[in-house]
Design a protein around this motif. Structure first.
Motif, PDB file in Angstrom:
ATOM      1  N   PHE A   1      45.582  29.717  34.919  1.00 59.46           N
ATOM      2  CA  PHE A   1      44.117  29.892  34.657  1.00 59.46           C
ATOM      3  C   PHE A   1      43.961  29.747  33.297  1.00 59.46           C
ATOM      4  O   PHE A   1      42.850  29.341  32.869  1.00 59.46           O
ATOM      5  CB  PHE A   1      43.744  31.218  35.283  1.00 59.46           C
ATOM      6  CG  PHE A   1      43.339  31.410  36.532  1.00 59.46           C
ATOM      7  CD1 PHE A   1      42.200  30.473  36.901  1.00 59.46           C
ATOM      8  CD2 PHE A   1      43.842  32.069  37.603  1.00 59.46           C
ATOM      9  CE1 PHE A   1      41.680  30.336  38.335  1.00 59.46           C
ATOM     10  CE2 PHE A   1      43.317  32.037  38.824  1.00 59.46           C
ATOM     11  CZ  PHE A   1      42.253  31.155  39.342  1.00 59.46           C
TER      12      PHE A   1
ATOM     13  N   ARG B   1      43.453  34.744  28.118  1.00 59.07           N
ATOM     14  CA  ARG B   1      44.414  35.601  28.936  1.00 59.07           C
ATOM     15  C   ARG B   1      43.723  36.578  29.752  1.00 59.07           C
ATOM     16  O   ARG B   1      44.132  36.894  30.823  1.00 59.07           O
ATOM     17  CB  ARG B   1      45.467  36.080  27.856  1.00 59.07           C
ATOM     18  CG  ARG B   1      46.275  37.103  28.303  1.00 59.07           C
ATOM     19  CD  ARG B   1      47.676  36.975  29.001  1.00 59.07           C
ATOM     20  NE  ARG B   1      48.207  37.771  29.735  1.00 59.07           N
ATOM     21  CZ  ARG B   1      49.235  37.862  30.539  1.00 59.07           C
ATOM     22  NH1 ARG B   1      49.921  36.567  30.551  1.00 59.07           N
ATOM     23  NH2 ARG B   1      49.922  38.808  31.078  1.00 59.07           N
ATOM     24  N   LYS B   2      42.872  37.549  29.095  1.00 60.60           N
ATOM     25  CA  LYS B   2      42.201  38.577  29.770  1.00 60.60           C
ATOM     26  C   LYS B   2      41.362  37.895  30.773  1.00 60.60           C
ATOM     27  O   LYS B   2      41.277  38.717  32.021  1.00 60.60           O
ATOM     28  CB  LYS B   2      41.247  39.248  28.592  1.00 60.60           C
ATOM     29  CG  LYS B   2      40.969  40.802  28.946  1.00 60.60           C
ATOM     30  CD  LYS B   2      41.969  41.541  28.414  1.00 60.60           C
ATOM     31  CE  LYS B   2      41.784  43.002  28.875  1.00 60.60           C
ATOM     32  NZ  LYS B   2      42.830  43.862  28.602  1.00 60.60           N
TER      33      LYS B   2
ATOM     34  N   GLN C   1      43.594  36.915  33.703  1.00 54.67           N
ATOM     35  CA  GLN C   1      44.068  38.145  34.528  1.00 54.67           C
ATOM     36  C   GLN C   1      43.198  38.542  35.364  1.00 54.67           C
ATOM     37  O   GLN C   1      43.492  38.782  36.691  1.00 54.67           O
ATOM     38  CB  GLN C   1      44.456  39.267  33.461  1.00 54.67           C
ATOM     39  CG  GLN C   1      45.588  39.470  32.725  1.00 54.67           C
ATOM     40  CD  GLN C   1      45.731  40.385  31.911  1.00 54.67           C
ATOM     41  OE1 GLN C   1      45.172  41.675  32.046  1.00 54.67           O
ATOM     42  NE2 GLN C   1      46.742  40.274  30.663  1.00 54.67           N
ATOM     43  N   ARG C   2      41.767  38.619  35.194  1.00 54.84           N
ATOM     44  CA  ARG C   2      40.921  38.997  35.959  1.00 54.84           C
ATOM     45  C   ARG C   2      40.853  38.025  37.051  1.00 54.84           C
ATOM     46  O   ARG C   2      40.619  38.386  38.273  1.00 54.84           O
ATOM     47  CB  ARG C   2      39.426  39.041  35.249  1.00 54.84           C
ATOM     48  CG  ARG C   2      38.397  40.111  36.014  1.00 54.84           C
ATOM     49  CD  ARG C   2      37.295  40.461  35.007  1.00 54.84           C
ATOM     50  NE  ARG C   2      36.870  39.302  34.175  1.00 54.84           N
ATOM     51  CZ  ARG C   2      36.020  38.735  34.469  1.00 54.84           C
ATOM     52  NH1 ARG C   2      35.294  38.809  35.585  1.00 54.84           N
ATOM     53  NH2 ARG C   2      35.624  37.697  33.683  1.00 54.84           N
ATOM     54  N   LEU C   3      40.632  36.844  36.931  1.00 51.73           N
ATOM     55  CA  LEU C   3      40.882  35.752  38.081  1.00 51.73           C
ATOM     56  C   LEU C   3      41.808  35.838  38.884  1.00 51.73           C
ATOM     57  O   LEU C   3      41.692  35.688  40.177  1.00 51.73           O
ATOM     58  CB  LEU C   3      40.701  34.344  37.365  1.00 51.73           C
ATOM     59  CG  LEU C   3      39.274  34.056  36.435  1.00 51.73           C
ATOM     60  CD1 LEU C   3      39.212  32.684  35.864  1.00 51.73           C
ATOM     61  CD2 LEU C   3      38.288  34.214  37.394  1.00 51.73           C
TER      62      LEU C   3
ATOM     63  N   MET D   1      43.736  38.366  39.522  1.00 57.55           N
ATOM     64  CA  MET D   1      43.493  39.415  40.355  1.00 57.55           C
ATOM     65  C   MET D   1      42.726  39.283  41.454  1.00 57.55           C
ATOM     66  O   MET D   1      42.681  39.778  42.715  1.00 57.55           O
ATOM     67  CB  MET D   1      43.141  40.822  39.685  1.00 57.55           C
ATOM     68  CG  MET D   1      44.313  41.497  39.018  1.00 57.55           C
ATOM     69  SD  MET D   1      45.834  41.423  39.737  1.00 57.55           S
ATOM     70  CE  MET D   1      46.569  42.742  39.288  1.00 57.55           C
TER      71      MET D   1
END
Lengths: 204, 204
Positions: free
Chosen positions: B15, B23-24, B27-29, B31
């Motif tokens: 992603f 990166r942040k 991470q959300r995507l 999850m």
């Protein structure tokens, strides 16, 4: 108005389903994918499938881990303090604590908080699994449970519920401090945080 | 610091390779994907693969289209003015013109502009394919070529190159107007745009 390719349109729709990604960004991402090498795109596609096929919950702490790595790396790690368990809401919270480099105990991931309005009760957030960890047949006894849930109504409710449940077991239950974030200016901190900071003051 | 699951980490990395996604957000995507139904994720993965396997360039206008739909929907459409061709840089530009609902001619997608610094010459942007469309054996003769490239140095160079190339063929070459965008205030328009708007003034 649509692209002249149905395949591109499908991909745009899939991207647009992701949180925080609108139609315009989805178009840009789809065009980016179109210009990537096929093997790169195949790697992306199999990473998507893998995450659904290989990721499970660690049988000890309920954190995410891969099939074949259960219990997870943190639960298996040597040199960790097995008498302390930090209770968090999501796997991302574990990551946040690990980044501090300060905490050397274990974790327990609830994957949610008690929220009667959403129909989520204690049985849905793995409280039972947490209880079973507190009186292990082997290994050291757990002496402290650190509640590190988000400071929402649901989070506080969950903290209260678990602490009442554990009182008879003689395990010390603590919760992380609410107060002024490092670097913040007093002037701009909201009242709720400021009164919590006052309540939680410590002797020098 | 990494998640305790290698599969999740791989997906985050994939992603994070996408443009505009750090990166942040990755991470959300990741999850989000973890919490989706497997069939939803499989649909996403196959949409990715499909876009690489099924999307081709239309043999007439070079716009994106699917295998089995060549020439593309616009080239095949009845009721379009086949004597006008609008030359654009990307498939997204075609979409932008289609959204206006004003243009009823055909398109030609260059998939780039002449840029000697990047080693992109006339042969790399399908100028040959464009030339072959101007003297068709069947169908009406093309009377006008509308150059609608981005107002960059490379775009202007490409416009100049193509217009010189076509002069002997007797095809009228025009370019879209540069000027003040609708809704903009004169005060805040940059000098280059304003002088172009002045040059391109029209009689009332």
């Amino acid at each position: 108005m649509r692209y002249t390719s149905a395949a591109i349109e499908s991909l745009i729709e899939e991207f647009a389903k992701l949180p925080g990604i609108g139609r315009k960004t989805a178009q840009r991402l789809a065009m980016h994918i179109l210009h990537q090498h096929t093997d790169e795109v195949e790697k992306f596609a199999s990473a998507l499938i893998d995450v659904k096929q290989k990721v499970i919950h660690c049988r000890v702490c309920q954190n995410v881990t891969d099939i074949g790595a259960d219990p997870c790396a943190i639960c298996c790690a040597k040199g960790r303090d097995r008498s302390v368990i930090c209770v968090v809401e999501t796997p991302s919270d574990v990551l946040a604590f690990e980044k501090t480099g300060q905490y050397r105990g274990l974790y327990h991931v609830l994957h949610g908080v008690i929220s009667p309005l959403d129909g989520i009760g204690p049985d849905d957030i793995g409280v039972k699994e947490l209880l079973s960890r507190l009186s292990p047949d082997d290994g050291p006894r757990v002496s402290e449970l650190i509640m590190a849930l988000n400071p929402t109504v649901e989070g506080e409710t969950t903290v209260l519920y678990i602490s009442k449940l554990l009182k008879p077991l003689g395990v010390q239950v603590t919760k992380i401090a609410r107060g002024i974030p490092v670097g913040a200016e007093l002037e701009f901190v909201d009242e709720a945080t400021l009164s919590r900071a006052l309540e939680g003051r410590s002797a020098l």
